[in-house]
Design a protein around this motif. Structure first.
Motif, mmCIF file in Angstrom:
data_model
loop_
_atom_site.group_PDB
_atom_site.id
_atom_site.type_symbol
_atom_site.label_atom_id
_atom_site.label_comp_id
_atom_site.label_asym_id
_atom_site.label_seq_id
_atom_site.Cartn_x
_atom_site.Cartn_y
_atom_site.Cartn_z
ATOM 1 N N GLU A 38 -9.155 -1.890 -9.950
ATOM 2 C CA GLU A 38 -7.816 -2.484 -9.916
ATOM 3 C C GLU A 38 -7.791 -3.621 -8.879
ATOM 4 N N VAL A 39 -6.650 -4.233 -8.770
ATOM 5 C CA VAL A 39 -6.521 -5.444 -7.947
ATOM 6 C C VAL A 39 -5.528 -5.185 -6.823
ATOM 7 N N VAL A 40 -5.825 -5.721 -5.632
ATOM 8 C CA VAL A 40 -4.880 -5.674 -4.505
ATOM 9 C C VAL A 40 -4.334 -7.080 -4.306
ATOM 10 N N ARG A 41 -3.021 -7.191 -4.371
ATOM 11 C CA ARG A 41 -2.346 -8.480 -4.159
ATOM 12 C C ARG A 41 -1.629 -8.438 -2.817
ATOM 13 N N LEU A 42 -1.821 -9.454 -1.995
ATOM 14 C CA LEU A 42 -1.144 -9.516 -0.688
ATOM 15 C C LEU A 42 -0.358 -10.821 -0.602
ATOM 16 N N GLU A 43 0.841 -10.731 -0.049
ATOM 17 C CA GLU A 43 1.615 -11.953 0.191
ATOM 18 C C GLU A 43 2.238 -11.866 1.580
ATOM 19 N N ALA B 272 -7.450 -4.321 7.012
ATOM 20 C CA ALA B 272 -8.238 -5.526 7.315
ATOM 21 C C ALA B 272 -7.744 -6.706 6.474
ATOM 22 N N TRP B 273 -7.464 -6.457 5.195
ATOM 23 C CA TRP B 273 -6.955 -7.549 4.348
ATOM 24 C C TRP B 273 -5.575 -8.005 4.835
ATOM 25 N N ILE B 274 -4.739 -7.035 5.252
ATOM 26 C CA ILE B 274 -3.411 -7.383 5.782
ATOM 27 C C ILE B 274 -3.566 -8.303 6.999
ATOM 28 N N MET C 207 -3.213 -13.524 -1.168
ATOM 29 C CA MET C 207 -4.628 -13.159 -1.336
ATOM 30 C C MET C 207 -4.730 -12.172 -2.484
ATOM 31 N N THR C 208 -5.812 -12.254 -3.214
ATOM 32 C CA THR C 208 -6.067 -11.315 -4.307
ATOM 33 C C THR C 208 -7.464 -10.744 -4.111
ATOM 34 N N VAL D 236 3.747 -8.646 5.467
ATOM 35 C CA VAL D 236 2.757 -8.698 4.386
ATOM 36 C C VAL D 236 3.124 -7.623 3.365
ATOM 37 N N VAL D 237 3.434 -8.070 2.153
ATOM 38 C CA VAL D 237 3.743 -7.143 1.062
ATOM 39 C C VAL D 237 2.473 -6.972 0.236
ATOM 40 N N VAL D 238 2.062 -5.708 0.083
ATOM 41 C CA VAL D 238 0.825 -5.401 -0.645
ATOM 42 C C VAL D 238 1.184 -4.630 -1.909
ATOM 43 N N GLN D 239 0.656 -5.119 -3.016
ATOM 44 C CA GLN D 239 0.875 -4.453 -4.303
ATOM 45 C C GLN D 239 -0.462 -4.144 -4.952
ATOM 46 N N GLY D 240 -0.471 -3.098 -5.782
ATOM 47 C CA GLY D 240 -1.596 -2.857 -6.670
ATOM 48 C C GLY D 240 -1.302 -3.544 -7.990
#
Ligand SMILES: CC(C)(COP(=O)(O)OP(=O)(O)OC[C@H]1O[C@@H](n2cnc3c(N)ncnc32)[C@H](O)[C@@H]1OP(=O)(O)O)[C@@H](O)C(=O)NCCC(=O)NCCS
Length: 162
Positions: free
Chosen positions: A79-84, A43-45, A21-22, A99-103
């Motif tokens: 900025e952007v939040v990337r979730l995998e 919530a996104w996680i 998810m982005t 769930v790995v979350v990156q900025g």
């Protein structure tokens, strides 16, 4: 290590349910310091992990447990939040999702670690009862190690279950 077959559908590869998810950080997502609220990231996680759990199990799935979260670096407005999310271990009706979350700064491509979460989901049937899920296909040494580590973490979780 748990045997892969337990009477549910055939084991499924980890790659089949990887979910990305982005999200773009807008002012309504942020606190007074301009960083994303921890609760928004949670919530996104939960959403990203839920999609992953449903893809793996082929069932609706509910959040049963969230491990400790440690936020490493903030992500700010613009900025952007990337979730995998990926399934790291499966049990009878439950599965552990990481769930790995990156900025990300989309203008430069720079990325940084935000938080890594582990969430346990339980697949449910039409009567909302826990229902068996396909095992994770243990097709690489990495996935075998992931399943073994997940089983150790599950034992710790359940030892404190009320
Ligand atoms: C999660 C839930 C379905 C479990 O139901 P239950 O009647 O306790 O079912 P069981 O005791 O048979 O447990 C079912 C599975 O959940 C796992 N589980 C339950 N609580 C857990 C916990 N705290 N940590 C890890 N796993 C847990 C069990 O280990 C079992 O897994 P397994 O079949 O793979 O061995 C139920 O507690 C529930 O509906 N909770 C609310 C979920 C919710 O509303 N989430 C937020 C919105 S999505």
């Amino acid at each position: 290590m748990t045997e892969p077959s337990r009477g549910a559908a055939a084991p499924r590869p980890q790659s089949a349910s990887v979910t990305q998810m982005t999200e773009y950080v807008l002012p309504q997502h942020t606190n007074a310091l301009g960083g994303v609220f921890g609760g928004q990231i949670m919530a996104w996680i939960d959403l990203c992990a839920a999609i992953c759990a449903q893809r793996h199990s082929g069932r609706m799935a509910v959040t049963a447990f969230v491990d400790d979260l440690a936020f490493e670096q903030p992500v700010r407005v613009g900025e952007v939040v990337r979730l995998e999310a990926r399934v790291t271990a499966t049990f009878r009706t439950s599965m552990e999702i990481e769930v790995v979350v990156q900025g990300e700064d989309a203008t430069t491509g720079r990325r940084w670690p935000c938080v890594t979460a582990r969430v346990t989901f339980v697949a449910i049937d039409a009567e909302r009862r826990p229902t068996p899920i396909p095992a994770l296909l243990l097709d690489t040494d990495e996935v075998k190690a992931s399943q073994a580590a997940g089983e150790t973490r599950r034992a710790e979780r359940l030892s404190t279950r009320r």
